[in-house]
Design an enzyme around this catalytic site. Structure first.
Site: not given
Ligand SMILES: NC(=O)c1ccc[n+]([C@@H]2O[C@H](COP(=O)([O-])OP(=O)(O)OC[C@H]3O[C@@H](n4cnc5c(N)ncnc54)[C@H](O)[C@@H]3O)[C@@H](O)[C@H]2O)c1
Length: 415
Positions: A257
């Protein structure tokens, strides 16, 4: 309800489990076959989701790679990654491909909520047109909203349940439906006027952290020259009962993030001819920290009449923060590369990160990592780290996390 979750990562998987625990049927879709198979075996790859929680909801949680499985859902939450390109510009690739795939199965009456962090305007200007390729109109045939995720992986005091959830809908009805959806798993909902307000709220929260971390990191570098203990300064300032919030210095900012999201706003702001100098400056200061840390380790070795070249340096903790194995944007990698470039012989210990393939290293047990080390650098202190034992058994310890405060030892150097 039947709820679909697209993207089963740090954000999506805990949400999927929460909805299933609240008694709803959940369909989780991810393109990563390995993740889908792992979940199908009842195993978890996210620290915040224990396998027994998965097992308890296995009857209500279907995991799949097929978007077609989302067709029967009342609501679909999208939580795919929003990274930066090599040029540090927003990479909406995963968002666009998930929007396209969702459009092919979208049904009249469904609610779609985007949770991925992104710049203001994404939901309305990018996601809505993609979903409308289905022939259905956003706000009329299906509902659309944005709700930022505030999850803090590894944290147990604030969870999805007791962290207020901000929601912005494309229309009044979109907002109403999104509020009803999240009321199932969150105690407090904060409705806002538009998706753009909700999108920018998330960015403000992260930029606030990034700027304040940069401020205290800059102060740490100054304190180093002035020979003032920055930790003592921060702790003392934190005794002010109002108007001050404590941020800790460290080896640099990691995670998906903070090093990434602010640049989504900087990019968008350029379109409006408005520079976002705080964002850029905070990024610069935080990105300079690994270089400062490498110099600090080199100086500490020098004081013991040792060069970096040929010295065995043990790195303690490589993930970007305590209690999780997330390596994304971790400053440890940069520091280790810099030390390796200078000829250091590196070993590391991290119970949460078994190997670092890019560096050709595997985590060693603490004792063997410390054995024969010329210097130990504490980059992340996971819960349970025996700091005193580290200080007792190494000829030189450089602590970048302030966890050795209270220990006085001649072989100890602190940020
Ligand atoms: N990790 C955090 O602490 C956090 C906190 C708040 C917000 N976010 C936001 O949330 C969002 C997701 O982050 P995350 O940390 O969960 O990411 P992540 O990489 O842990 O998980 C994302 C998942 O999406 C899947 N994916 C990718 N493309 C895809 C598609 N076209 N169709 C289906 N699945 C698909 C990936 O395989 C992965 O498993 C981001 O925008 C991030 O900025 C993350």
């Amino acid at each position: 309800m039947r709820i679909g979750i697209v993207g089963l990562g740090y954000v999506g998987l805990p949400i999927a489990v929460e909805f299933a625990e609240a008694g709803h049927d959940v369909v989780g879709v991810d393109i990563d076959q390995k993740r889908v198979s792992t979940l199908a075996r009842g195993e978890s790859y996210i620290e915040d989701v224990a396998p027994d929680r998965l097992a308890a909801v296995s009857q209500r949680l279907l995991v799949s790679r097929r978007y077609a499985d989302l067709a029967q859902c009342d609501a679909v939450i999208v939580a795919v990654p929003t990274p930066l390109t090599r040029n540090r510009e927003p990479d909406l690739g995963p968002l666009v491909s998930s929007g396209q795939a969702l459009a092919s199965v979208l049904q009249k009456g469904q609610l779609v909520v985007l949770e991925s962090t992104t710049y203001p305007g994404t939901t309305r200007e990018r996601l809505a047109p993609l979903l409308e390729e289905s022939g259905l109109a956003a706000g009329r045939d299906f509902n659309l909203a944005f709700s930022p995720e505030r999850i803090d992986p590894g944290r147990t005091d604030f969870t999805l349940r007791n962290t207020p959830k901000v929601v912005g809908g494309l229309t009044e009805r979109c907002l109403e439906r999104a509020v009803a959806l999240y009321s199932e798993v969150c105690d407090e909902i904060v409705p806002v006027g538009t998706p753009e307000v909700a999108e920018l709220t998330k960015l403000l929260e992260n930029i606030f952290r990034s700027v304040n971390i940069a401020l205290v990191n800059e102060l740490a570098m100054l304190c180093d020259r002035m020979k003032i203990d920055v930790w003592e300064v921060v702790d003392a300032a934190a005794t002010k009962p109002y108007g001050f919030m404590s941020f800790k210095p460290g080896p640099g900012m990691g995670g998906h993030c903070l090093p990434v999201d602010p640049f989504y706003l900087a990019w968008r702001a350029r379109e409006f001819g408005q520079p976002t100098e705080f964002v850029e400056l905070a990024g610069e200061v935080n990105q300079a920290m690994p270089y400062f840390c490498e110099e600090k380790i080199a100086h500490a070795l020098n004081d013991q009449e040792k060069p970096v070249k040929g010295s065995r340096i043990a790195i303690i903790g490589v993930s970007y923060k305590p209690g999780v194995g997330d390596m994304r944007e971790s400053p440890s990698i940069k520091i280790m590369r810099l030390l390796a470039d200078r000829g250091a012989e590196l070993v590391y210990h991290d119970d949460y990160v078994s190997d670092l393939p890019d560096l050709g290293l595997r985590s060693e047990p603490l004792e063997s990592a410390l054995e024969g080390a010329d210097a130990v650098a504490i980059l992340t202190a996971h819960p349970g780290l025996d700091v005193q034992a580290v200080v007792d058994s190494a000829p030189l310890v450089v602590d970048f996390r302030g966890v050795t405060r209270g220990i006085e030892a001649p072989n100890l150097v602190r940020l």
